[in-house]
Design a protein around this motif. Structure first.
Motif, mmCIF file in Angstrom:
data_model
loop_
_atom_site.group_PDB
_atom_site.id
_atom_site.type_symbol
_atom_site.label_atom_id
_atom_site.label_comp_id
_atom_site.label_asym_id
_atom_site.label_seq_id
_atom_site.Cartn_x
_atom_site.Cartn_y
_atom_site.Cartn_z
ATOM 1 N N ASP A 156 1.055 4.200 -3.231
ATOM 2 C CA ASP A 156 0.904 5.661 -3.178
ATOM 3 C C ASP A 156 2.010 6.332 -3.978
ATOM 4 O O ASP A 156 1.771 7.192 -4.822
ATOM 5 N N HIS A 157 3.225 5.924 -3.665
ATOM 6 C CA HIS A 157 4.357 6.562 -4.328
ATOM 7 C C HIS A 157 4.362 6.245 -5.818
ATOM 8 O O HIS A 157 4.656 7.120 -6.640
ATOM 9 N N ASP A 197 10.562 5.074 2.842
ATOM 10 C CA ASP A 197 9.346 4.733 3.586
ATOM 11 C C ASP A 197 9.224 3.232 3.791
ATOM 12 O O ASP A 197 8.897 2.755 4.880
ATOM 13 N N ILE A 198 9.488 2.503 2.739
ATOM 14 C CA ILE A 198 9.356 1.052 2.850
ATOM 15 C C ILE A 198 10.404 0.499 3.793
ATOM 16 O O ILE A 198 10.135 -0.380 4.607
ATOM 17 N N ALA A 221 9.971 6.818 -1.466
ATOM 18 C CA ALA A 221 9.296 5.515 -1.431
ATOM 19 C C ALA A 221 10.214 4.462 -0.823
ATOM 20 O O ALA A 221 9.815 3.710 0.069
ATOM 21 N N LEU A 266 9.245 1.091 7.236
ATOM 22 C CA LEU A 266 8.249 0.099 7.643
ATOM 23 C C LEU A 266 8.947 -1.193 8.056
ATOM 24 O O LEU A 266 8.623 -1.796 9.073
ATOM 25 N N ARG A 300 0.839 -1.201 0.000
ATOM 26 C CA ARG A 300 0.000 0.000 0.000
ATOM 27 C C ARG A 300 0.871 1.247 0.000
ATOM 28 O O ARG A 300 0.609 2.222 -0.697
ATOM 29 N N CYS A 301 1.911 1.191 0.807
ATOM 30 C CA CYS A 301 2.830 2.331 0.880
ATOM 31 C C CYS A 301 3.445 2.604 -0.482
ATOM 32 O O CYS A 301 3.451 3.741 -0.969
ATOM 33 N N LEU A 302 3.936 1.555 -1.113
ATOM 34 C CA LEU A 302 4.571 1.750 -2.416
ATOM 35 C C LEU A 302 3.567 2.223 -3.456
ATOM 36 O O LEU A 302 3.898 3.045 -4.315
ATOM 37 N N ARG A 347 10.930 11.383 -5.322
ATOM 38 C CA ARG A 347 9.797 10.613 -4.814
ATOM 39 C C ARG A 347 10.147 9.133 -4.702
ATOM 40 O O ARG A 347 9.722 8.455 -3.768
ATOM 41 N N LEU A 348 10.917 8.653 -5.646
ATOM 42 C CA LEU A 348 11.327 7.249 -5.574
ATOM 43 C C LEU A 348 12.207 7.012 -4.346
ATOM 44 O O LEU A 348 12.095 5.977 -3.682
#
Lengths: 302, 302
Positions: free
Chosen positions: A69-70, B84-85, B81, B88, A65-67, B77-78
């Motif tokens: 979005d990006h 962010d991952i 991403a 997580l 889900r996180c990916l 943005r990449l």
DNA sequence: TGGCTGCGATGCGCGACTAGCATGGCCATC
DNA sequence: GATGGCCATGCTAGTCGCGCATCGCAGCCA
């Protein structure tokens, strides 16, 4: 390590949308195995499981889900980029910076710009007036995209640094009162003007205009200096003297005086100039076309 | 047609930054030819010239500047991403939704959660209390990530739908007044409690607790119903009866009564449960570890 | 003016990647 | 228990992309 292929993101988004690898493969015109591998590669790349595989299709994990979005943002942005560039190319956007010397601003450039804007209303037009040397500097520095400049035939701008697009050769006209001895003539030689009193725009401007043609040592007699064209021509009409008028400055022949072509005056060559080594904005060729279209209408003699 | 490779954008950005294909190639550990081709491919893809090639390096065209903006945004943005991952995965972010039945909320879950939060302060914790069947539903529906549930040894949650992580077998204790005939015993059999008056949490709750073990047909006599543990134990201390106490509900032995192990009572098995087919958030294993660590401290007898 | 240098483009060949095919395992349903 | 849908994977062939070497071009210097 693979670097997050766009194709992978696109495939991933499709899989997420369909909730199924097979279905995504169908809409992407891939085989199921290809899509499966794409996802696997993406998972290896980001270092997280993106999908939960179940008997009926797949579900996104938290990381998925996180990916997503990006990925959506990235893919959308790429579409925008593509669209923006296409708009620039197709003149649906962008900007053109035009420079021109004063006389060209009288009619040539405004007409061309008007026609250009009618064709491409989305392109922003910047206009700058200046003298030829300064305009060439701007072109060389990338501060303008195209410039309309004048130069003597024997000293054109350096063609290794500039691309020259010849627009027209500007004739020099002589304005005389209706009752002047030359008023009926269609053209005169410069020598015939010796002894005439000149009404000048500035103290030495006309000398510059005539210098190349006139016999050395001969200096036109300037008795009156009037800055503005209207005032200048008014003086001529009143019989106070004669004046030199660049053809480009004439939009319409005034009724109360005569314009005579100066036969042997050095013409000024009018060029549109762009930078030699640079890819011009897409608007430049379009404007150039309009300049070429507008030029003949200003050289035709009435 | 190629679809705007990320690698291409990365290379393009580097070229733009350096103003040179060769320099960009060096910092990217590519050859000049590779970078040159990447740019050419990108130009073919977007359908516009991006660079002006000069003798000394390259310059961005209008389209190039336009694309650079987008490329920066996309690449940034990449990176986000990826970060962010990773967050997580490394528990630098994210969320965990925990369900637990009431008694587990007394000590087991709070202790585990406290330890977990000390370790991973960035992970948000959601706690929901509920009955086992409802909690299992939440897990199945994906509305919770992990649930602490109790079940009889002979009827554990369906292991095909749930992953079970055994935490402990909860003993049932009997609380009796200090001066009760059984107060000195370490453990008793359920049969020995026949004839005792029970103080229950609800009219039939204790029956549920005892049903599996006690002789069929035997019904504990319930004279007093008190909802709260403190009141219940207060009644016991006052000599009004005895009470069944799940071991998990006991945080410390009250001074004014005795807790005796009910030897042959059916234990309740306490499991942490996660969804079988689903990849749990990274926080789940970490919390599971804390639950396992907290469990023994609550089964040890004082 | 001619050699020199730095930069980008390009023909060629090889290695890696990737898509397709076919197969196998798993699960749900009938 | 059979069947069908779905995903994973071993294998193979075609493609793509990189490196190497070279070429063309422009500026620089003696």
């Amino acid at each position: 390590m693979a670097i997050m292929q766009v194709q992978g993101l696109r495939v991933f988004r499709e899989v997420a949308r369909h909730g199924s690898i097979t279905a995504a493969a169908r809409t992407l015109a891939y085989t199921q195995s290809a899509v499966s591998r794409q996802i696997a590669a993406l998972e290896a790349d980001v270092g997280a499981t993106l999908l939960d595989r179940a008997a009926r299709g797949v579900t996104l994990t938290e990381a998925g889900r996180c990916l997503l979005d990006h990925a959506d943002a990235v893919l959308d942005r790429l579409d925008v980029a593509r669209r923006d560039i296409a708009a620039l190319r197709d003149l649906g956007a962008g900007r053109i910076r035009i420079g021109a010397f004063a006389t060209a601003m009288a009619a040539l450039v405004p007409r061309a710009v008007a026609a250009f804007q009618a064709e491409h209303p989305a392109v922003a037009v910047h206009l700058v007036e200046g003298l030829t040397p300064r305009l060439l500097e701007r072109i060389a520095d990338g501060d303008a995209d195209i410039a309309v400049v004048s130069s003597p035939p024997d000293d054109p701008p350096d063609h290794t640094r500039y691309r020259l697009h010849h627009l027209l050769d500007e004739r020099l006209l002589v304005a005389v009162p209706r009752d002047h001895r030359l008023a009926r003539r269609r053209q005169v030689r410069a020598a015939e003007l010796a002894g005439e009193s000149f009404i000048a725009g500035s103290a030495d401007a006309e000398q510059t205009l005539l210098r190349a043609t006139l016999p050395a040592g001969w200096t036109p007699r300037v008795d009156i200096v009037v800055r503005e064209w209207t005032g200048k021509l008014g003086c001529v009409a009143a019989g106070l003297g004669i004046a030199l008028v660049p053809a480009l400055a004439v939009r319409a022949t005034p009724a109360d005086l005569a314009l005579i072509r100066l036969r042997d005056a050095s013409v000024r060559r009018i060029h549109a100039v762009t930078a030699a080594g640079r890819t011009p904005p897409a608007a430049v060729p379009a404007l150039l076309r309009q300049l070429r279209a507008a030029a003949p209408t200003l050289t035709a003699r009435r």
